[in-house]
Design an enzyme around this catalytic site. Structure first.
Site, mmCIF file in Angstrom:
data_model
loop_
_atom_site.group_PDB
_atom_site.id
_atom_site.type_symbol
_atom_site.label_atom_id
_atom_site.label_comp_id
_atom_site.label_asym_id
_atom_site.label_seq_id
_atom_site.Cartn_x
_atom_site.Cartn_y
_atom_site.Cartn_z
ATOM 1 N N ASP A 57 10.257 2.288 1.687
ATOM 2 C CA ASP A 57 8.315 2.820 2.177
ATOM 3 C C ASP A 57 7.946 3.013 3.590
ATOM 4 O O ASP A 57 7.375 2.038 3.609
ATOM 5 C CB ASP A 57 6.720 2.713 1.148
ATOM 6 C CG ASP A 57 5.615 2.993 1.735
ATOM 7 O OD1 ASP A 57 5.976 4.184 3.074
ATOM 8 O OD2 ASP A 57 4.778 3.385 0.916
ATOM 9 N N PHE A 68 0.913 -1.349 0.061
ATOM 10 C CA PHE A 68 0.281 0.537 0.553
ATOM 11 C C PHE A 68 1.221 1.188 0.311
ATOM 12 O O PHE A 68 2.018 1.116 1.092
ATOM 13 C CB PHE A 68 -1.051 0.177 1.087
ATOM 14 C CG PHE A 68 -2.130 1.187 1.297
ATOM 15 C CD1 PHE A 68 -2.985 1.093 0.344
ATOM 16 C CD2 PHE A 68 -1.908 2.098 2.059
ATOM 17 C CE1 PHE A 68 -3.895 2.127 -0.014
ATOM 18 C CE2 PHE A 68 -2.308 3.967 2.130
ATOM 19 C CZ PHE A 68 -3.211 3.653 1.091
ATOM 20 N N LYS A 92 2.834 9.409 8.816
ATOM 21 C CA LYS A 92 1.961 8.989 10.241
ATOM 22 C C LYS A 92 3.562 9.426 11.352
ATOM 23 O O LYS A 92 2.243 10.836 11.630
ATOM 24 C CB LYS A 92 1.914 7.298 10.193
ATOM 25 C CG LYS A 92 1.649 6.948 8.565
ATOM 26 C CD LYS A 92 0.446 5.523 9.051
ATOM 27 C CE LYS A 92 -0.324 4.974 8.293
ATOM 28 N NZ LYS A 92 -0.669 4.831 6.882
HETATM 29 C C1 PLP Z 1 -0.791 5.274 5.293
HETATM 30 C C2 PLP Z 1 0.333 4.861 4.078
HETATM 31 C C3 PLP Z 1 0.282 5.521 3.346
HETATM 32 C C4 PLP Z 1 -0.565 6.723 2.991
HETATM 33 O O1 PLP Z 1 0.100 8.000 3.770
HETATM 34 P P1 PLP Z 1 -1.235 8.974 3.447
HETATM 35 O O2 PLP Z 1 -1.023 10.057 4.853
HETATM 36 O O3 PLP Z 1 -2.424 7.942 4.168
HETATM 37 O O4 PLP Z 1 -1.413 9.208 2.268
HETATM 38 C C5 PLP Z 1 1.507 5.023 2.201
HETATM 39 N N1 PLP Z 1 2.436 3.997 2.182
HETATM 40 C C6 PLP Z 1 2.060 3.066 3.266
HETATM 41 C C7 PLP Z 1 3.448 2.564 3.735
HETATM 42 C C8 PLP Z 1 1.239 3.548 4.817
HETATM 43 O O5 PLP Z 1 1.238 3.195 5.393
#
Ligand code: PLP
Length: 402
Positions: free
Chosen positions: A219, A133, A248
């Site tokens: 990521d 994701f 986050k």
């Molecule tokens: C939550 C998340 C995102 C997206 O972050 P947003 O602040 O919601 O745009 C991207 N990559 C990972 C691994 C995530 O957990």
């Protein structure tokens, strides 16, 4: 409750749970009726220092009364200081700031285009993984390895090649594809069900990227900021990626995202290539700086590891005899409990037991509590989560027996 009965003026983008919170303090949350909950989700890995942390509240109030925003036409002292601090804990060289995880990944994806230009690759391909994701903007949803996120949004942004996760041979098989310029990988799949790859997986990706002159992008939006017992999860394998993305927990609830770069990747973006009105403003950077300083002072990386081990061990002890229990996975305070059936309804059982968590990948209870908990707070989370899972399993058994 009037909020539940009056028609909503919101676009129904979210399926909402039947609880809403008024107040939080540390690991605790209180709903409209004054019921107290233990928060084992931390706003989905955002509140790494818990709710209403006094050092963060102080930074917020002080900066709110001093300066919120000036624009990136001017240098921003807190932005400079935050970038220095992020580089010092990660080993990276330079940072670009946005306002969310998706924006941090957008910056990383733009870097792959600039890297492709240097390699004379006209139609660049970025490898990402099944179950990953990366966000909800057009490029980041296209990068995401989940058809549910794609559905309804074609044409997708090209071109991402989705390969099986934790499978180095699958990557080696596409080395002949001269259009590939980068690999974007989560050190642990978060939304994908807390999937922990084999030891050495990230190091093997680093080696392939070095050999092929591909950018390695980690990521770390969910895994970063001390959650797995390291500032960033990739540091456990003693590697330096070309790019790390963070968001986050970086602001503990204040929106901020960061794209960290190292080596040649730090020199790709030049004036005019990228920008953001809000990104890196004095307010969000001052707050994120307070988050990093507080985490450092209170040794939160070590605390995430010890409390995470405690949480995992006590859950294993309570659950290992249940036939529905399949596996517990994770690092530090990023933990998944996989059951042998779909268990989406378990979230409500949890709320009845006054503990907040969620379920991801359909059958995995996901725990992302604050990383600064005491042992007794951690044990209380373990007790409430285990009770909820056991109740859920017993109800299911009773239904099947009837
Ligand atoms: C939550 C998340 C995102 C997206 O972050 P947003 O602040 O919601 O745009 C991207 N990559 C990972 C691994 C995530 O957990």
């Amino acid at each position: 409750m009037s909020f539940a009965n009056s028609p909503s003026s919101l676009i129904p983008a979210y399926a909402r749970l039947p609880v809403s919170f008024d107040r939080g303090d540390g690991v605790r949350l209180w709903d409209h009726d004054g019921n107290e909950y233990f928060d084992a989700l931390g706003g989905i890995a955002v509140c790494g220092l818990g709710h209403s942390h006094p050092a963060i509240t102080a930074a917020i109030t002080e900066q709110a009364g001093t300066l919120l925003h000036t624009s990136n036409l001017f240098s921003v002292t807190h932005q400079e200081n935050l970038a220095k601090k992020l580089c010092s804990v990660s080993g990276m060289d330079a940072v670009f700031f946005g306002n969310s995880g998706a924006e941090a990944n957008e910056a990383a994806i733009k870097l792959t285009r600039l890297h492709a230009r240097k390699k004379n690759v006209e139609h660049p391909v970025v490898i990402t993984f099944n179950g990953s994701f990366h966000g909800r903007t057009m490029a980041t949803l296209s990068a995401t390895g989940n058809e549910k996120v794609h559905n309804g949004f074609s044409p997708l942004v090209g071109e991402f090649l989705h390969l099986p996760y934790n499978d180095i041979a699958a990557i080696e098989n596409v080395i002949g594809n001269k259009n590939v310029v980068a690999i974007m990988v989560e050190p642990i799949l978060g939304e994908g069900g807390i999937v922990v790859p084999d030891n050495g997986y990230l190091r093997a990706i680093r080696k392939i990227c070095d050999d092929q002159n591909w950018l390695m992008i980690c990521d770390e939006i969910q895994t970063g900021m001390a959650r797995t017992g390291h500032w960033f999860a990739c540091l456990a394998e003693q590697i330096t990626p070309d790019v790390i993305t963070s968001a986050k927990a970086l602001g503990n609830g204040i929106p901020i995202g960061a794209c960290l770069t190292a080596g040649d990747a730090a020199k790709l973006i030049q004036p005019g290539h990228h920008g953001s009105t809000f990104g890196g403003n004095p307010f969000s950077c001052r707050v994120a700086l307070a988050v990093l300083e507080t985490m450092q002072k209170q040794n939160i990386t070590d605390n995430a590891k010890t409390t995470g081990d405690l949480l995992m061990n006590s859950l294993t002890e309570s659950l290992h005899n249940r036939p529905e229990f399949k596996q517990i996975r994770g690092r530090g305070m990023m933990i998944g409990v996989e059951l042998d059936t779909d268990c989406t309804g378990l979230v409500n059982t949890g709320l009845n037991n006054r503990v907040v968590f969620n379920v991801t990948a359909g059958n995995t209870v996901r725990l992302l509590p604050p990383c600064n908990l005491t042992e007794s707070e951690t044990s209380e989370i373990a007790r409430r989560v285990a009770d909820s899972i056991l109740q859920h399993c017993e109800t299911k058994t009773a239904v099947t027996d009837a």
